[in-house]
Each structure stands twice: as C-alpha cells, then as structure tokens.
Design an enzyme around this catalytic site. Structure first.
Site, PDB file in Angstrom:
ATOM      1  N   SER A 169       6.517  41.023  69.182  1.00 21.97           N
ATOM      2  CA  SER A 169       5.787  41.868  68.229  1.00 21.97           C
ATOM      3  C   SER A 169       6.107  43.327  68.544  1.00 21.97           C
ATOM      4  CB  SER A 169       4.296  41.580  68.269  1.00 21.97           C
ATOM      5  OG  SER A 169       3.645  42.272  67.217  1.00 21.97           O
ATOM      6  N   HIS A 170       5.081  44.155  68.788  1.00 22.18           N
ATOM      7  CA  HIS A 170       5.360  45.567  69.076  1.00 22.18           C
ATOM      8  C   HIS A 170       5.219  45.880  70.564  1.00 22.18           C
ATOM      9  CE1 HIS A 170       1.033  45.188  68.180  1.00 22.18           C
ATOM     10  NE2 HIS A 170       0.889  46.022  69.172  1.00 22.18           N
ATOM     11  N   ASP A 178       6.815  48.590  62.322  1.00 25.10           N
ATOM     12  CA  ASP A 178       6.682  48.023  63.663  1.00 25.10           C
ATOM     13  C   ASP A 178       7.906  47.163  63.968  1.00 25.10           C
ATOM     14  OD1 ASP A 178       6.187  45.728  62.143  1.00 25.10           O
ATOM     15  OD2 ASP A 178       4.650  44.981  63.510  1.00 25.10           O
ATOM     16  N   ASP A 209       8.663  43.954  64.281  1.00 27.80           N
ATOM     17  CA  ASP A 209       9.096  42.771  63.520  1.00 27.80           C
ATOM     18  C   ASP A 209       9.000  42.973  62.013  1.00 27.80           C
ATOM     19  OD1 ASP A 209       6.288  42.670  63.680  1.00 27.80           O
ATOM     20  OD2 ASP A 209       6.245  40.505  63.448  1.00 27.80           O
ATOM     21  N   ASP A 224       6.502  43.698  59.797  1.00 27.30           N
ATOM     22  CA  ASP A 224       5.434  43.311  58.882  1.00 27.30           C
ATOM     23  C   ASP A 224       4.354  44.397  58.729  1.00 27.30           C
ATOM     24  OD1 ASP A 224       4.325  42.977  61.382  1.00 27.30           O
ATOM     25  OD2 ASP A 224       3.708  40.894  61.098  1.00 27.30           O
ATOM     26  N   ARG A 225       4.408  45.433  59.565  1.00 25.86           N
ATOM     27  CA  ARG A 225       3.422  46.510  59.434  1.00 25.86           C
ATOM     28  C   ARG A 225       4.134  47.847  59.226  1.00 25.86           C
ATOM     29  NH1 ARG A 225       0.247  47.532  63.581  1.00 25.86           N
ATOM     30  NH2 ARG A 225       1.683  46.692  65.141  1.00 25.86           N
ATOM     31  N   GLU A 276      -4.863  44.479  55.846  1.00 25.27           N
ATOM     32  CA  GLU A 276      -5.670  44.629  57.052  1.00 25.27           C
ATOM     33  C   GLU A 276      -5.631  46.078  57.512  1.00 25.27           C
ATOM     34  OE1 GLU A 276      -5.133  40.291  59.133  1.00 25.27           O
ATOM     35  OE2 GLU A 276      -3.620  41.786  59.595  1.00 25.27           O
ATOM     36  N   SER A 315      -4.998  47.132  60.285  1.00 26.95           N
ATOM     37  CA  SER A 315      -3.993  47.312  61.334  1.00 26.95           C
ATOM     38  C   SER A 315      -2.613  47.593  60.740  1.00 26.95           C
ATOM     39  CB  SER A 315      -3.951  46.080  62.236  1.00 26.95           C
ATOM     40  OG  SER A 315      -3.762  44.899  61.465  1.00 26.95           O
ATOM     41  N   LYS A 352       2.485  39.518  55.763  1.00 28.06           N
ATOM     42  CA  LYS A 352       2.436  40.946  55.446  1.00 28.06           C
ATOM     43  C   LYS A 352       3.861  41.485  55.495  1.00 28.06           C
ATOM     44  CE  LYS A 352       0.520  41.762  60.108  1.00 28.06           C
ATOM     45  NZ  LYS A 352      -0.042  40.465  60.487  1.00 28.06           N
TER      46      LYS A 352
END
Length: 480
Positions: A35-36, A206, A208, A210-211, A294, A296, A307
């Site tokens: 992830s991050h 981020d 991966d 998705d954000r 979300e 986040s 997302k």
C-alpha cells in the site's frame, strides 16, 4: 489455477486489477502490496485478494480463507519456473497439475484500464482543456508508486499534458525514501510547487493508485469529503453518468455528511457504511449505488469495484472543462449552495493494542449510557448538547449481513459529530482515529481554518476520552 495475467514488470494499479478481473471474467485477483507503507523484508508486505466482481473480498470470503489456512498440511512450489516479467505476451509451461499447458500472460499495465476510461469520459474535452488556447497547467505527482506509467500514458500521451507535468513517475521499491500518502502531511513537495501559482491544478496519488489528493492554484486544498460531494453534484459533466443515470451514493460513516446534502437535492439515497471498500461493492452489484467515497482520499464509481485515483482526477478535469472555472471557484460555489462541512481526522498511531482496547471500552460505556444523551459541554462561547450516541453497526441492505462495533458516534443537536474508531495499522501496533465535523451555512464563515473551527469539539473529545493522559501522547501523529 491454469492462467495468470500479470502486469508488465510486475506492476498493476489496484483499479487496473479490478478492471482486468471484470474484463476477462477472472476468478479473482491477488495483489502483493505494501500500500503506501515502506515495503521489503523489514517493512510491510500485504496480500490482498479481490473476488470475481473485481472488488475486495468480503468478510465471509476472508473468513473462509482463514479457516482453510488452518487445515493446510503441505503445499507444492515450482522453484524452476522462470518468467520474464518484462516481455509482453503469452508464456506456456508444462507443470504437474491438471491444466495443460499452464499459461502466463504479461500484459501492458495501462491498456485495458485506459480503454475503460475512454468509455467513461469525454477525452476530447479534457484534451482541449490541457492543450488548447489558455490551456490549464497541471502538476501530477505519482510519488514513485505504480501510477507513473498510468499518469504518463493517460494524461501526457493520450490527453496532451506536457511531459514535465508529471513528476516522480518511476516506480521504486522504496518509493524514493518518501511516504507515498497523498495528503498535506506527506505530499509537501507538490503543495509547495502549487503555492507558487504557476499551475492551476495539482494531484497526487498513493502507491497503489486507488487514492488521490486535489489541489488548486496557490495550493488551495480540496478535502476528500468535499471532493466526493462536489463530484456527486457535477456527475452530469461525465458522459458515463449521462448515459446510465445516478442511482445512489455511498460513504463511509466517518466521512463528512457533505455528500448527504447533495443527495437530498438530487433526491437519491445515501448509504452509510463501515470503512472498507468491500461494503460498497455489494451496493454497486445490486444496482443501488453509483458513486462512493471515504474520507481517506478514496473515491470511485460503479465502473469498477475499487476506489480509483486517476478516475477521480479525470472527473475533476472534466468538471473544470465543463464549468470553465478554477478549482477554488468550484469549491466556493459548492459551499455557497450547500454550506461548508468542516472536517478533520486526527490519528494516534503506533499505540499499544491493550491500551487502545481499554480506552475504547471505557469510552463506549460512557457515551452509550442513557444519561449521556442531553449532556451539555461548554467550550468558550460554544455550548454543545448531545442529541444521539451509538456504537455504529451496519446492516447490509443487500444480504442482511450485520457488521458491529465500527466506531463510536456522538452527534450533537447542531449536527456536529465526533467519531472514535479503532484501526489496526499493523500486526503489532494499533491506531485510534478521532474525527470531528461541524457544519457552517453562513458564507461569511467559510474561510476559517478547519482545526480552529473544530477546536471546541476536539477539546470535548480529549476530555471524555482522556486519550492524551492514557497514552502519554501530547497530540496526534497525523492530522488530515
């Protein structure tokens, strides 16, 4: 398993994985991701499983996987299987299993996902915005995660943004020593560049993909909850939604209620879920939900079951192209119409799990006691009266599944909210997240600093939780 699809050089964004699963009707997808967080032997190594709809595995699947894992007595490996991850195309192998041959396909990480985006957006309108007379200058930071190839191919090659619009586009295992979390704490380089005024639009992703985070000229920050609400209010700018319509919205419980006001004006339902995208997938599969988000920094729609950071950035560029206004003007117009929701999240990270358990246990006993309703808290000139409290639980409207203990809510008579939620940040430490939200209708009060507006609520939260006294902390680790 007889067929594997792998992104070139082992790289695929989370939204692209969801896209490919759905496109080829795969049984599921496995993501090896930090992830991050910093990855590697001394860092985080996560294994995520997405199911056949392209979304994260629901709890019932994860629980079944865990139960099966306890019964495994042996497993076979194939140490001599050598695959060239850089070479596009199909490679076949003769393994001692029932599939003959065993196929591995290395695919371009962007192509299938890009083809989907072309069906969602008006690329010519976005291209005109980025290349035409009076073009919008943009700055996009991939933060050395997987998004580099996507940013370059979609925004630069396909939509015409200059190559130097995109920075930190080489995926690095250690993210270049940075923390690829798209917020004001970690995306400081982008923020400083945007403050210079040269660029009209800034975005960061981020690791991966998705954000995301959106910045306007001079570093104007769009909070994730505001971004979600503004996207909802402007979905008519997107060809996809003009064709399929808007069925409903979803948000995680801690996300601000700004989305709810938009939904009310559009006469569509809002589904309030626990944190975690898997809860939205069910709503989308049943046709109840078109857009979800979300606090986040994650937003997405029913084009996928994850997302999707780049999708959200393209939505923003579509809105800018259609409305011919700046990021700040669009946000201020939204506040003028719907009011402003001041919202902040305070993370207390790296806590002893035992300590957090007792803090949350005692807090739940306090706030869910009937005598807590009606209590008044005076902070300076503000007086807050408790209207409702609960330990949030979610009943899935699709299958009736009940998910309990998803955070403690305190809702005041003026609709302000305090939320406490426990989050396990790793296997050994825990995080308590504290959320505060306050609504302001008066346009003359829309220019205040969120933390200043929310300080009375934070004072109440600290008083009733005793979080500083019980953890030995003087303040939160991260504020978003």
């Amino acid at each position: 398993i007889g067929r594997l699809i792998i992104g070139q050089n082992g790289i695929l964004s989370t939204p692209a994985v969801s896209c490919i699963i759905r496109k080829i009707k795969a049984a599921g997808g496995i993501m090896l991701t930090a992830s991050h967080c910093p990855g590697g032997p001394g860092g985080v190594f996560g294994v995520k499983f997405n199911v056949s709809n392209g979304g994260p595995a629901p709890d019932v699947v994860s629980d079944k996987i865990y139960q099966i894992s306890k019964t495994i007595e042996e497993y076979a490996i194939c140490p001599d299987l050598r695959i060239d991850l850089s070479r596009l195309g199909r490679q076949e192998f003769d393994l001692e299993n029932k599939f003959k041959p065993f196929r591995v396909e290395i695919v371009d990480p962007v192509d299938i996902y890009l083809n989907l985006l072309r069906t969602v957006f008006d690329f010519s309108a976005i291209k005109s915005l980025l290349t035409g007379p009076g073009q919008l200058k943009i700055r996009v930071d991939a933060m050395h995660g997987v998004m580099g190839p996507y940013v370059r191919k979609v925004l630069c090659d396909e939509l015409g943004a200059p190559a130097n619009s995109a920075i930190n586009c080489i995926p690095l295992e250690d993210f270049g020593g940075q923390h690829p979390d798209p917020n004001l704490t970690y995306a400081t380089a982008l923020l400083e560049t945007m403050k210079g005024g040269e660029y009209g639009f800034g975005a960061a992703f981020d690791a991966d993909g998705d954000r995301y985070m959106i910045l306007g000229q001079n570093g104007f920050f769009v909070s994730p909850s505001d971004s979600l609400a503004i996207i909802a209010a402007n979905l008519s700018c997107i060809p996809y939604f003009r064709q399929v319509g808007v069925r409903g919205f979803g948000r995680s419980m801690p996300t601000s209620t700004a989305l709810d006001r938009v939904a009310k004006s559009m006469k569509v339902p809002v589904y309030e879920t626990p944190a975690g995208w898997r809860f939205f997938s069910n709503l989308m599969d049943s046709g109840r939900c078109s857009l979800c988000g979300e606090e986040s920094f994650g937003t997405g729609s029913d084009h996928l079951r994850e997302k999707d950071g780049l999708w959200a950035v393209l939505v923003w560029l579509s809105i800018l192209a259609a409305r011919k206004q700046s990021v700040e003007e669009i946000v201020r117009d939204h506040w003028a119409k719907f009011g402003r929701h001041y919202h902040c999240r305070f993370d207390y990270e790296g806590l002893e799990p035992k300590t957090t358990y007792y803090i949350m246990r005692d807090l739940e006993a306090l706030v869910t006691d009937k005598s807590f309703i009606g209590q008044q808290f005076a902070v300076g000139s503000h007086v807050y009266s408790v209207a409702k409290t609960d330990s949030f639980e979610y009943v899935d409207p699709v299958d009736g599944t009940v998910t309990k203990k998803q955070g403690l809510r305190i809702i005041f008579s003026d609709a302000s909210r305090l939320i406490f939620r426990l989050s396990s940040s790793s296997g050994v430490r825990a995080t308590i997240r504290l959320y505060a939200e306050s609504y302001e209708r008066d346009p003359s009060s829309h220019d205040q600093e969120p933390q200043a507006v929310l300080s009375p609520l934070i004072a109440i939260a600290l008083k009733i939780s005793q979080i500083h006294e019980r953890t030995g902390r003087r303040g939160p680790t991260v504020i978003t």
